[in-house]
Write an enzyme that holds these catalytic residues in place. Structure first.
Site, PDB file in Angstrom:
ATOM      1  N   GLN A  84      14.006  -6.340   4.055  1.00  0.00           N
ATOM      2  CA  GLN A  84      13.207  -5.917   5.220  1.00  0.00           C
ATOM      3  C   GLN A  84      14.055  -6.278   6.542  1.00  0.00           C
ATOM      4  OE1 GLN A  84      10.798  -3.794   6.078  1.00  0.00           O
ATOM      5  NE2 GLN A  84      11.393  -4.343   8.309  1.00  0.00           N
ATOM      6  N   GLN A  90      14.246  -4.790   9.766  1.00  0.00           N
ATOM      7  CA  GLN A  90      13.536  -4.645  11.017  1.00  0.00           C
ATOM      8  C   GLN A  90      12.879  -5.810  11.336  1.00  0.00           C
ATOM      9  OE1 GLN A  90      11.097  -1.326  12.061  1.00  0.00           O
ATOM     10  NE2 GLN A  90      11.412  -1.330  14.310  1.00  0.00           N
ATOM     11  N   GLY A 134       3.291  -1.495   5.930  1.00  0.00           N
ATOM     12  CA  GLY A 134       2.685  -0.095   5.227  1.00  0.00           C
ATOM     13  C   GLY A 134       3.923   0.356   4.761  1.00  0.00           C
ATOM     14  N   GLY A 135       4.765   0.749   5.603  1.00  0.00           N
ATOM     15  CA  GLY A 135       6.184   1.358   5.404  1.00  0.00           C
ATOM     16  C   GLY A 135       7.441   1.136   6.002  1.00  0.00           C
ATOM     17  N   GLU A 146      11.011   2.752   7.573  1.00  0.00           N
ATOM     18  CA  GLU A 146      11.713   3.886   7.635  1.00  0.00           C
ATOM     19  C   GLU A 146      13.272   3.984   7.376  1.00  0.00           C
ATOM     20  OE1 GLU A 146      10.584   2.334  10.233  1.00  0.00           O
ATOM     21  OE2 GLU A 146      11.430   2.512  12.046  1.00  0.00           O
ATOM     22  N   HIS A 172       4.259   9.249   8.921  1.00  0.00           N
ATOM     23  CA  HIS A 172       4.909   8.307   9.883  1.00  0.00           C
ATOM     24  C   HIS A 172       6.231   8.125   9.481  1.00  0.00           C
ATOM     25  CE1 HIS A 172       4.532   5.104  13.039  1.00  0.00           C
ATOM     26  NE2 HIS A 172       5.304   4.320  12.107  1.00  0.00           N
ATOM     27  N   GLU A 173       6.461   7.419   8.536  1.00  0.00           N
ATOM     28  CA  GLU A 173       8.229   7.100   8.097  1.00  0.00           C
ATOM     29  C   GLU A 173       8.782   8.239   8.313  1.00  0.00           C
ATOM     30  OE1 GLU A 173       8.168   3.963   8.578  1.00  0.00           O
ATOM     31  OE2 GLU A 173       5.863   3.602   8.096  1.00  0.00           O
ATOM     32  N   HIS A 205      10.070   8.883  11.731  1.00  0.00           N
ATOM     33  CA  HIS A 205      11.155   8.174  12.282  1.00  0.00           C
ATOM     34  C   HIS A 205      12.542   8.516  11.918  1.00  0.00           C
ATOM     35  CE1 HIS A 205       9.191   4.608  14.050  1.00  0.00           C
ATOM     36  NE2 HIS A 205       8.508   4.278  12.937  1.00  0.00           N
ATOM     37  N   GLU A 225       8.105   3.737  18.314  1.00  0.00           N
ATOM     38  CA  GLU A 225       6.922   3.743  17.461  1.00  0.00           C
ATOM     39  C   GLU A 225       5.776   4.759  18.108  1.00  0.00           C
ATOM     40  OE1 GLU A 225       6.464   2.890  14.530  1.00  0.00           O
ATOM     41  OE2 GLU A 225       8.028   1.374  14.352  1.00  0.00           O
ATOM     42  N   ASP A 237       9.416  -9.979  17.176  1.00  0.00           N
ATOM     43  CA  ASP A 237       8.411  -9.555  16.457  1.00  0.00           C
ATOM     44  C   ASP A 237       7.010  -9.424  17.096  1.00  0.00           C
ATOM     45  OD1 ASP A 237       7.931  -8.863  13.809  1.00  0.00           O
ATOM     46  OD2 ASP A 237       6.840 -10.638  13.337  1.00  0.00           O
ATOM     47  N   TYR A 266       2.548   1.270  19.630  1.00  0.00           N
ATOM     48  CA  TYR A 266       2.124   2.601  18.752  1.00  0.00           C
ATOM     49  C   TYR A 266       1.136   3.524  19.511  1.00  0.00           C
ATOM     50  CZ  TYR A 266       4.148   0.115  14.784  1.00  0.00           C
ATOM     51  OH  TYR A 266       5.076  -0.605  13.769  1.00  0.00           O
ATOM     52  N   ARG A 272       0.950  -7.464   2.506  1.00  0.00           N
ATOM     53  CA  ARG A 272       1.150  -6.396   3.710  1.00  0.00           C
ATOM     54  C   ARG A 272       0.229  -7.092   4.912  1.00  0.00           C
ATOM     55  NH1 ARG A 272      -1.294  -0.144   4.094  1.00  0.00           N
ATOM     56  NH2 ARG A 272      -0.368   0.220   6.205  1.00  0.00           N
ATOM     57  N   LYS A 319      -0.741  -6.102   7.898  1.00  0.00           N
ATOM     58  CA  LYS A 319      -1.572  -5.777   8.916  1.00  0.00           C
ATOM     59  C   LYS A 319      -3.063  -5.783   7.987  1.00  0.00           C
ATOM     60  CE  LYS A 319      -3.382  -1.126   8.471  1.00  0.00           C
ATOM     61  NZ  LYS A 319      -3.519   0.304   8.551  1.00  0.00           N
TER      62      LYS A 319
HETATM   63  N1  BES Z   1       9.413   0.485  11.693  1.00  0.00           N
HETATM   64  C1  BES Z   1       7.720   0.373  11.159  1.00  0.00           C
HETATM   65  C2  BES Z   1       7.743  -1.154  10.608  1.00  0.00           C
HETATM   66  C3  BES Z   1       8.189  -2.213  11.409  1.00  0.00           C
HETATM   67  C4  BES Z   1       7.764  -2.588  12.756  1.00  0.00           C
HETATM   68  C5  BES Z   1       8.937  -3.339  10.692  1.00  0.00           C
HETATM   69  C6  BES Z   1       8.292  -3.730  13.425  1.00  0.00           C
HETATM   70  C7  BES Z   1       9.255  -4.525  11.561  1.00  0.00           C
HETATM   71  C8  BES Z   1       8.911  -4.347  12.867  1.00  0.00           C
HETATM   72  C9  BES Z   1       7.218   1.212  10.523  1.00  0.00           C
HETATM   73  O1  BES Z   1       7.550   2.616  10.618  1.00  0.00           O
HETATM   74  C10 BES Z   1       5.636   1.286  10.971  1.00  0.00           C
HETATM   75  O2  BES Z   1       5.200   1.529  11.817  1.00  0.00           O
HETATM   76  N2  BES Z   1       4.874   0.791   9.747  1.00  0.00           N
HETATM   77  C11 BES Z   1       3.427   0.837   9.783  1.00  0.00           C
HETATM   78  C12 BES Z   1       2.667   2.087   9.460  1.00  0.00           C
HETATM   79  C13 BES Z   1       1.676   2.533  10.146  1.00  0.00           C
HETATM   80  C14 BES Z   1       1.735   2.788  11.845  1.00  0.00           C
HETATM   81  C15 BES Z   1       1.373   4.337   9.882  1.00  0.00           C
HETATM   82  C16 BES Z   1       2.896  -0.190   8.902  1.00  0.00           C
HETATM   83  O3  BES Z   1       3.635  -0.666   8.298  1.00  0.00           O
HETATM   84  O4  BES Z   1       1.795  -0.524   8.983  1.00  0.00           O
HETATM   85 ZN    ZN Z   2       6.790   3.217  12.709  1.00  0.00          ZN
END
Ligand code: BES
Ligand code: ZN
Length: 653
Positions: free
Chosen positions: A188, A190, A317-318, A320, A344-345, A348, A367, A424, A432, A604, A606
């Site tokens: 991972q 990012q 969650g995902g 990109e 969403h992904e 991106h 985002e 972070d 978002y 995860r 979140k």
């Molecule tokens: N690029 C992000 C994930 C991310 C953000 C990784 C910041 C590291 C640092 C990815 O596109 C994302 O936003 N994922 C969300 C999805 C959701 C908003 C639909 C997630 O993982 O929850």
């Molecule tokens: Zn995103």
């Protein structure tokens, strides 16, 4: 011939330009005169834009890299790595093509706890041993790796190994996978973790192409953010290429017992074999999503769009990663109800991978645009009612984040100032959902057709570039606000706090219905199953979120008996219900067991953060720490560090 002898133009803001012209009439026909007046009035009626030219706005400096791209930058990377599951180490070499300025005497890369064996530098066929230094390690930044250069150098090779606890990498033993037979590895990158597995210029403002040779144990498959194999090789050797220039945070690798299933011409899913069927059922609309996005925002520029469903410890969650989105298995709900994450992904691939935030202070550009696109894709496929439910859930998230931060807090600005902080910290719902709300507000103001045209031109103009917020502001002011003669301050939204008063109003009839059911339950303490027939995951989420926390436990028990929330196979519903259970004190043994199992299996962030926070805020810190100590080996460093901080425990490294 005619000649204009004097021309005076008076301008007033937001007004047509008045002009007074005196003509020397010699030789001018009446028709010509009318034509001149007509042409001048067309030219002058459009008020000229007086703000900065988007082309001249300079991107702000990225404070989260040691690299100095204005002096020396990497343009192409060739990786040659062996994956060793026993020692949890990647080892091999990274070969770079570089572009040095004539006065450059060094090139600086970012690294975090890498073991550098040696470095060669020079030109093709004529390489020499390079002198280099590794600077002091700083928290989250890692260390600068400074290599001395000569003006004619164009190539460099670094021989290195990763640290067994490298922050980007998660090494899973067979027990942590679905199949329980083979180990698994994923990365991972990012925001700034790629430096822990590749020495690189780890800035979203620096792009390069790449290729890779990856050697894994025979019987496993490797996949990357690149062109990918669709079946296992005999000897565990894989070759990858990425011909489009990308930035370091999009470098990605996964290795395991992985199989592939095709969905459309350009789309497919990878997963452990035991997950493949469910994954391809869930992702049936993948190709349709790509087509819908292309219709809105122009061609998909990355050839294929595949998805890999990773083991449940994936911290997001995902993600990109170009050509191959990495995703959590918690979106496999069995009813295709959580696929907005895939939209969403996919989005991106335009906002983020094609037009990239220049620094992490500009993260909202990635985002905010992506959430906007995500909802437009969902609307195109499933209708406006569906998309508006997502938008309202997002608005609730935004409101609670702003409540937590405080409405005047600097971190509620879209443009952030993360200098000296871990990037972070800036990755909140503000980027978002406030970002989304700004774009939706602009869409409503300008009209959809105009706004779609504008967005399409934005992606075309800045494709394969990294841009900062200031440049975006100049572009939107010039090509949307002034061109359409709108009265709107994007600056207030971007550089100011909270949610401005002129935000678009979002409403949903379907949620209004849910609200009625909530108040009914609140009043009479019971809810008839028949009144909730046909509800989607989103209605259920809204319902659970709206329930009061302070009812007698018997009410929650009744709901649980009727709706069986605590056994839900839908991770979103289960997580929301478990949080409500903690906060309301409704925690029978079964719920407690479900909570522990969920927190141990799923990594995860979140889902983890609200659940651990709820435990902490209800004075159950000891229980939270006990669960965390047990679950921690299943978490990626991203989640582990966030939860350690929340529970005031020490991070691993
Ligand atoms: N690029 C992000 C994930 C991310 C953000 C990784 C910041 C590291 C640092 C990815 O596109 C994302 O936003 N994922 C969300 C999805 C959701 C908003 C639909 C997630 O993982 O929850
Ligand atoms: Zn995103």
């Amino acid at each position: 011939m005619y000649r204009i002898s004097a021309l005076r133009i008076e301008t007033q803001p937001h007004d047509c330009v008045n002009f007074v012209a005196k003509f020397s009439m010699k030789g001018v026909t009446r028709f010509q005169l009318i034509w001149i007046i007509f042409s001048l009035s067309v030219m002058c009626c459009k008020q000229t834009y007086q703000g900065p030219d988007p082309g001249n706005v300079v991107n702000a400096k990225d404070t989260h890299t040691y690299a100095q791209p204005e002096v020396a930058r990497v343009t192409h990377l060739s990786l040659d790595l062996t994956v060793d599951f026993d020692s949890k180490v990647l080892s091999g070499s990274a070969h770079y093509q570089m572009d040095l300025d004539s006065n450059a005497s060094e090139i600086i890369l970012d690294m975090h706890r890498l073991e550098i064996d040696s470095i060669l530098i020079g030109t093709t066929g004529s390489m020499r041993t390079a002198s280099y230094q590794i600077g002091e390690e700083k928290p989250f930044m890692g260390s600068p790796l400074t290599i001395e250069t000569s003006p004619s150098d164009s190539e460099m090779t670094i021989f290195y190994k990763t640290h067994p606890e490298a922050l980007a990498l998660q090494w899973l033993n067979p027990q942590q996978t679905l199949g329980k037979e083979h180990p698994f590895l994923f990365t991972q990158g990012q925001a700034i973790l790629t430096r822990s597995w590749i020495p690189c210029q780890d800035s979203p403002g620096i792009r390069y192409t790449y290729e890779a040779n990856i050697k894994v144990p025979a019987g496993l498959m490797a996949v990357m953010s690149a062109t990918n194999p669709q079946s296992k090789s005999d000897d565990g050797s894989y070759r990858f290429t990425m011909e489009q220039p990308i930035t370091s945070y999009l470098m990605a690798l996964a290795v395991g017992d992985i199989a592939f299933s095709s969905i459309g011409d350009r789309t497919g899913v990878y997963a452990e074999p035991g997950m493949l069927e469910a994954a391809s059922y869930e992702m049936a609309d993948l190709e349709k999503m790509v087509v819908a996005t292309e219709e809105l925002y122009g061609p998909y520029q990355w050839d294929r769009f595949d998805l890999i469903i990773l083991p449940p410890s994936f911290p997001f969650g995902g993600m990109e990663n170009p050509k191959l989105t990495f995703a959590t298995p918690t979106i496999i709900a069995g009813d295709r109800s959580l696929t907005s994450l895939v939209a969403h992904e996919l989005a991106h691939s335009w906002s983020g991978n094609l037009v990239t935030n220049a620094t992490w202070d500009d993260f909202w550009l990635n985002e905010g645009h992506t959430v906007y696109l995500e909802r437009r894709i969902m609307e195109a496929l499933y209708g406006k009612e569906y998309a508006d439910m997502l938008a309202l859930l997002g608005l609730q998230d935004l409101q609670s984040t702003i409540d937590d931060l405080g409405p005047e807090d600097d971190d509620t600005h879209l443009k952030l100032d993360l200098e000296g902080r871990d990037p972070d910290e800036g990755m909140t719902d503000v980027a978002y959902e406030k970002g989304y709300l700004l774009l939706r507000t602009l869409e409503e103001l300008a009209g959809r057709e105009v706004f779609d045209q504008y967005l399409k031109s934005y992606f075309e103009k800045y494709q394969f570039q990294s841009i900062g917020t200031d440049k975006w502001v100049a572009y939107v002011n010039k090509y949307l606000i002034h061109e359409q003669d709108l009265t709107f301050s994007v600056e207030e939204w971007v550089y100011g706090p909270g949610i401005p008063d002129n935000a678009a109003q979002i409403s949903s009839d379907r949620f209004a219905m849910v609200d009625r059911r909530v108040s009914e339950f609140d009043r009479i303490g019971r809810l008839d199953r028949s009144t909730t027939r046909g509800w989607s995951t989103h209605e259920w989420l809204h319902f659970i979120r709206q329930l009061p926390h302070d009812l007698h436990v018997s009410f929650y028990e009744k709901l649980d008996t009727v709706f069986d929330f605590s056994n839900s196979g839908n991770s979103e519903i289960l997580a929301a219900w478990l949080e409500l259970s903690i906060r309301s004190g409704y925690m029978p043994d079964h719920n407690q067991a479900q909570l522990e199992a969920f927190l141990t299996r799923v990594g995860r962030r979140k889902f983890l953060t609200p659940l651990y926070r709820a435990l902490k805020e209800t004075d159950q810190l000891d229980l939270a720490r006990q669960i965390f100590d047990q679950a921690r080996p299943n978490y990626h460093s991203v989640s582990s560090r966030s939860i350690a901080e929340l529970l005031e425990e020490e991070p691993a490294i």
